[in-house]
Design a protein around this motif. Structure first.
Motif, PDB file in Angstrom:
ATOM      1  N   UNK A   5      54.340 -31.503  54.664  1.00  0.00           N
ATOM      2  CA  UNK A   5      53.663 -30.361  54.054  1.00  0.00           C
ATOM      3  C   UNK A   5      52.173 -30.458  54.322  1.00  0.00           C
ATOM      4  N   UNK A   6      51.580 -29.380  54.801  1.00  0.00           N
ATOM      5  CA  UNK A   6      50.140 -29.274  54.915  1.00  0.00           C
ATOM      6  C   UNK A   6      49.623 -28.397  53.768  1.00  0.00           C
ATOM      7  N   UNK A   7      48.310 -28.141  53.755  1.00  0.00           N
ATOM      8  CA  UNK A   7      47.755 -27.272  52.733  1.00  0.00           C
ATOM      9  C   UNK A   7      48.313 -25.847  52.867  1.00  0.00           C
ATOM     10  N   UNK A  25      47.435 -21.603  58.939  1.00  0.00           N
ATOM     11  CA  UNK A  25      46.443 -20.555  58.749  1.00  0.00           C
ATOM     12  C   UNK A  25      45.079 -21.047  58.323  1.00  0.00           C
ATOM     13  N   UNK A  26      44.299 -20.129  57.767  1.00  0.00           N
ATOM     14  CA  UNK A  26      42.887 -20.388  57.479  1.00  0.00           C
ATOM     15  C   UNK A  26      42.681 -21.301  56.276  1.00  0.00           C
ATOM     16  N   UNK A  27      43.686 -21.475  55.430  1.00  0.00           N
ATOM     17  CA  UNK A  27      43.561 -22.373  54.286  1.00  0.00           C
ATOM     18  C   UNK A  27      44.079 -23.776  54.601  1.00  0.00           C
ATOM     19  N   UNK A  28      44.420 -24.000  55.846  1.00  0.00           N
ATOM     20  CA  UNK A  28      44.973 -25.276  56.296  1.00  0.00           C
ATOM     21  C   UNK A  28      43.954 -25.968  57.192  1.00  0.00           C
ATOM     22  N   UNK A 210      49.827 -32.003  49.951  1.00  0.00           N
ATOM     23  CA  UNK A 210      49.456 -31.955  51.374  1.00  0.00           C
ATOM     24  C   UNK A 210      49.406 -33.359  51.975  1.00  0.00           C
ATOM     25  N   UNK A 211      50.107 -33.519  53.105  1.00  0.00           N
ATOM     26  CA  UNK A 211      50.198 -34.816  53.769  1.00  0.00           C
ATOM     27  C   UNK A 211      51.480 -35.562  53.475  1.00  0.00           C
ATOM     28  N   UNK A 212      52.216 -35.146  52.434  1.00  0.00           N
ATOM     29  CA  UNK A 212      53.478 -35.797  52.114  1.00  0.00           C
ATOM     30  C   UNK A 212      54.557 -35.416  53.118  1.00  0.00           C
ATOM     31  N   UNK A 213      55.449 -36.353  53.401  1.00  0.00           N
ATOM     32  CA  UNK A 213      56.565 -36.112  54.327  1.00  0.00           C
ATOM     33  C   UNK A 213      57.867 -36.521  53.678  1.00  0.00           C
ATOM     34  N   UNK A 214      58.932 -35.853  54.064  1.00  0.00           N
ATOM     35  CA  UNK A 214      60.270 -36.223  53.614  1.00  0.00           C
ATOM     36  C   UNK A 214      61.229 -36.089  54.792  1.00  0.00           C
ATOM     37  N   UNK A 215      62.293 -36.883  54.754  1.00  0.00           N
ATOM     38  CA  UNK A 215      63.355 -36.782  55.754  1.00  0.00           C
ATOM     39  C   UNK A 215      64.410 -35.816  55.256  1.00  0.00           C
TER      40      UNK A 215
END
Length: 216
Positions: A5-7, A25-28, A210-215
């Motif tokens: 997940x990003x912003x 987009x622009x908020x990311x 933001x920055x978290x990852x999951x499988x």
């Protein structure tokens, strides 16, 4: 398959060494690691879901990546930067991009206000696992959703609608997206409401930051 997940509304999905970006987009923050990108999905034309700069960064790193979007996105990108090609997709379409199978649904953006025209919007189902509706409450037909990305804050929604949406879809797992317009307190409150709704269907809510990852 792995999701990061990003912003705001931006997501990265990785499988078999290839990448899929959704709504950068622009908020990311600027996408800086886009090598081996197979595709980019833009659900609709609003700038918080795409910018020419974000697309150029991705396509510079992966010139063969395919950008997908509805007709409104095709027109908006052409106007902003004619050098960027967008492949049009419509609700009901299924396309293959590297290891990703993308099935599109929906068709229209949620109403913001009667004074503002309603634009094209597509939801996307990735590899029959992850579903993200863009800026809409479109429900994918005939699909038991494993992981649902739920819009949590926007000028076009209230939290009751997001909760009802989760109750209707009944995902096995969910997480909040489209939340950069919320304060830290607002994100927390929205997350607790979405947790409740997800658990009513026996699912699990994931409080991804933001920055978290999951499988998957």
């Amino acid at each position: 398959m792995r999701l990061t997940k990003f912003e705001h509304a931006a997501l990265l999905i990785e499988q078999s060494g290839r990448k899929l970006f959704i709504d950068p987009g622009s908020f990311t923050t600027a996408i800086t690691d886009a090598a081996s990108t197979a595709a980019v999905v833009i659900t609709h034309e609003h700038p918080d879901h795409w910018t020419p700069e974000q697309l150029r960064r991705i396509l510079t790193a992966s010139p063969d990546a395919v950008v997908f979007g509805p007709e409104g996105v095709v027109d908006a990108v052409r106007e902003a930067d004619p050098s960027i090609a967008v492949t049009r997709v419509d609700p009901g379409d299924t396309v293959e991009a590297g290891p990703f199978t993308l099935t599109f649904s929906g068709g229209r953006h949620a109403v913001i206000h009667s004074s503002i025209p309603v634009i094209d919007n597509v939801g996307v189902l990735v590899n029959d696992v992850l579903y993200y509706p863009g800026d809409s409450w479109a429900v994918p037909e005939g699909v038991a959703v494993d992981l649902l990305a739920v819009p949590a804050g926007a000028p076009w929604l209230k939290i009751a609608e997001a909760m009802d949406y989760v109750l209707e879809v009944k995902p096995k797992r969910s997480f909040a997206t489209h939340e950069m317009v919320l304060s830290t307190a607002g994100k927390g409150m929205a997350g607790e409401r979405l947790r409740w709704a997800t658990e009513q269907g026996g699912g699990e809510y994931l409080a991804l930051q933001p920055g978290d990852s999951i499988d998957l």
